[in-house]
Design an enzyme around this catalytic site. Structure first.
Site, PDB file in Angstrom:
ATOM      1  N   HIS A 289      -5.518 -12.325 -25.752  1.00 38.83           N
ATOM      2  CA  HIS A 289      -5.147 -11.042 -25.144  1.00 38.83           C
ATOM      3  C   HIS A 289      -5.894 -10.925 -23.824  1.00 38.83           C
ATOM      4  CE1 HIS A 289      -3.911  -6.710 -25.433  1.00 38.83           C
ATOM      5  NE2 HIS A 289      -4.948  -6.574 -24.623  1.00 38.83           N
ATOM      6  N   HIS A 332     -13.864  -3.455 -28.715  1.00 41.79           N
ATOM      7  CA  HIS A 332     -14.485  -3.510 -27.389  1.00 41.79           C
ATOM      8  C   HIS A 332     -15.645  -2.537 -27.282  1.00 41.79           C
ATOM      9  CE1 HIS A 332     -13.684  -3.299 -22.739  1.00 41.79           C
ATOM     10  NE2 HIS A 332     -14.531  -4.265 -23.038  1.00 41.79           N
ATOM     11  N   GLU A 338     -13.671   4.707 -20.299  1.00 42.13           N
ATOM     12  CA  GLU A 338     -12.217   4.569 -20.401  1.00 42.13           C
ATOM     13  C   GLU A 338     -11.593   5.888 -20.860  1.00 42.13           C
ATOM     14  OE1 GLU A 338     -11.038   1.241 -22.808  1.00 42.13           O
ATOM     15  OE2 GLU A 338     -12.692  -0.023 -22.128  1.00 42.13           O
ATOM     16  N   HIS A 362     -13.343   6.969 -24.295  1.00 46.05           N
ATOM     17  CA  HIS A 362     -14.290   6.043 -24.898  1.00 46.05           C
ATOM     18  C   HIS A 362     -15.363   5.785 -23.847  1.00 46.05           C
ATOM     19  CE1 HIS A 362     -10.591   4.768 -27.388  1.00 46.05           C
ATOM     20  NE2 HIS A 362     -11.279   5.689 -28.034  1.00 46.05           N
ATOM     21  N   HIS A 368     -14.710   0.893 -29.578  1.00 46.80           N
ATOM     22  CA  HIS A 368     -13.337   1.374 -29.759  1.00 46.80           C
ATOM     23  C   HIS A 368     -12.438   0.168 -30.007  1.00 46.80           C
ATOM     24  CE1 HIS A 368     -14.016   0.666 -25.433  1.00 46.80           C
ATOM     25  NE2 HIS A 368     -12.764   0.247 -25.398  1.00 46.80           N
TER      26      HIS A 368
END
Length: 446
Positions: A289, A332, A338, A362, A368
């Site tokens: 990803h 993460h 974020e 976050h 998260h």
């Protein structure tokens, strides 16, 4: 609505009702065509390098300086006080923010501004603020000017017609617009209206560098649109109100004419809009990803190379084709903050609970990632090519600042989802100490 195309171009425009209103060969002649006043709007220091030098020349019926003194006015829920409440490092999620009903209370764009979070300082010209706007009424004989920074506006419900000194733009959900520091504008709405605003102090938004991607991709310059000149020569005997956001506070003054009296203009410091459907999506086509920076539309750079005051990132419809890969976003912890919003649809990592018109934050180093349903489903899914985020548009305001949440965001809005943490509570321990590698899960056997 006719618009000019390009990003950061040297534009020139004159209202067709006054042909020849742009002076030829110079910026401020002794007498301007049609008896206009020449006024420069500077968005950068005079001595900035050419690549970052921003200014426009406006040719107007009356100059901006003709107004009564500014006086303080109520700021409502707009604030730059980041110490109203104690810090909260938890994962935060908001249900869709309420839009006032016009039958109960008339609320325009300015009175409908609510600061959710932010950091830094407009006085020292370094920082960020994130606001919601929820309104139901157009601004009448009133305009807004932000002396503190740039507004990146993300409509979520209801189109907005923005009249600026440079001309008009209709901005619909799934489009964004940027109104840069000092530009006066008014907002017309057509019903109950809601959206998000990213404000940056001390920098302007620019296109991210593409590096090895090459000369084309992501948000292409030709897809940005800038208004064409439009003016009104209108006297307002009852008074036209200029609202000025200055050092985090609101001030208002009166004048007896419309500020949208610019007959012609030229320059590279303008408002602009962009349709998110035009974003050329880059994605992984083999395995793993990729980091979400590949979805950056615009960035406001800090003085540290590669570190942004704020990035505007989107998660658009695309193909997912990665093999041997957990395809949704990974778990993460981040040195950046974020803040996420949802324009429409369902976000892939949390299909329940995160709703259009809501948000999440976050904070720096707060863990998260996908909720339990997303993890279980995608850990066993058959990995065939599939459309991801079809009919959806989520976005992220990512910042290097450690943002504080306002009292309105934590309490007064009454939209904070106190049960958010529970979406991870059921994550199971899958550890198997007797696991043995097989040929199909060794590195290199992709």
């Amino acid at each position: 609505m006719h618009l000019q195309i390009g990003f950061g171009n040297e534009f020139a425009s004159e209202d067709p009702r006054c042909p020849g209103s742009l002076p030829e060969g110079q910026n401020n002649p002794q007498v301007c065509p049609y008896g206009l006043y020449a006024e420069q709007l500077s968005g950068s220091a005079f001595t900035c390098p050419r690549s970052t030098n921003k200014r426009s020349w406006l040719y107007r019926i009356l100059p901006s300086v003709r107004h009564k003194p500014f006086t303080p006015m109520s700021c409502g829920d707009l604030t730059e006080n980041w110490n109203e409440v104690e810090p909260d490092p938890n994962q935060l999620r908001w249900k869709p923010f309420n839009i006032p009903k016009s039958s109960e209370k008339k609320v325009d764009f300015i009175s409908g501004l609510h600061t959710v979070c932010g950091a830094g300082d407009s006085k020292s010209r370094n920082g960020i603020a994130i606001h919601m706007y929820t309104c139901n009424t157009s601004m009448i004989d009133k305009c807004f000017q932000n002396a503190d920074g740039d507004f990146l506006i993300v409509p979520q419900q209801g189109e907005i017609l923005i009249t600026t000194e440079f001309g008009k733009m209709m901005v619909e959900p799934n489009e964004i617009c940027v109104i840069q520091q000092g530009m006066r504008f008014s907002v017309d709405v057509f019903g109950e209206t809601r959206g998000y605003i990213l404000e940056v102090f001390g920098a302007h938004f620019e296109l991210p560098d593409l590096g090895p991607i090459g000369a084309n991709g992501l948000a292409n310059p030709r897809d940005f649109q800038t208004p064409v000149a439009w003016y009104e020569d209108r006297t307002v005997a009852t008074g036209y109100t200029i609202v000025n956001k200055y050092q985090g506070k609101l001030f208002s003054c009166q004048q007896d004419f419309s500020p949208f009296n610019v007959v012609a203009w030229h320059g590279n410091y303008t408002p602009y809009k962009y349709n998110l459907e035009n974003f050329m999506v880059i994605n992984c086509v083999a395995f793993d990803h990729a980091d979400p920076s590949i979805f950056t539309v615009l960035t406001a750079k800090s003085t540290r190379p590669g570190v942004a005051i704020a990035d505007f990132v989107i998660f658009p419809p695309r193909w997912g084709v990665a093999d041997h890969t957990f395809r949704p976003p990974y778990y993460h912890r981040n040195c950046m903050s974020e803040f996420m919003g949802l324009i429409k649809g369902h976000y892939e990592a949390k299909e329940e609970g995160f709703q259009p018109g809501g948000a999440s934050l976050h904070s720096i180093m707060t863990p998260h990632g996908p909720d339990v349903d997303c993890f279980e489903k995608n850990s066993t899914a058959v990995l065939k090519p599939e459309r991801v985020a079809e009919g959806t548009m989520a976005f992220m305001f990512e910042s290097s600042f450690s943002m504080a949440v306002t009292k309105w965001g934590l309490d007064t809005c009454h939209r904070l989802d106190k049960s958010y943490y529970k979406c991870w509570e059921a994550l199971k321990n899958h550890f198997n100490p007797n696991w043995k590698p097989s040929s199909k899960n060794r590195v290199g056997n992709h």
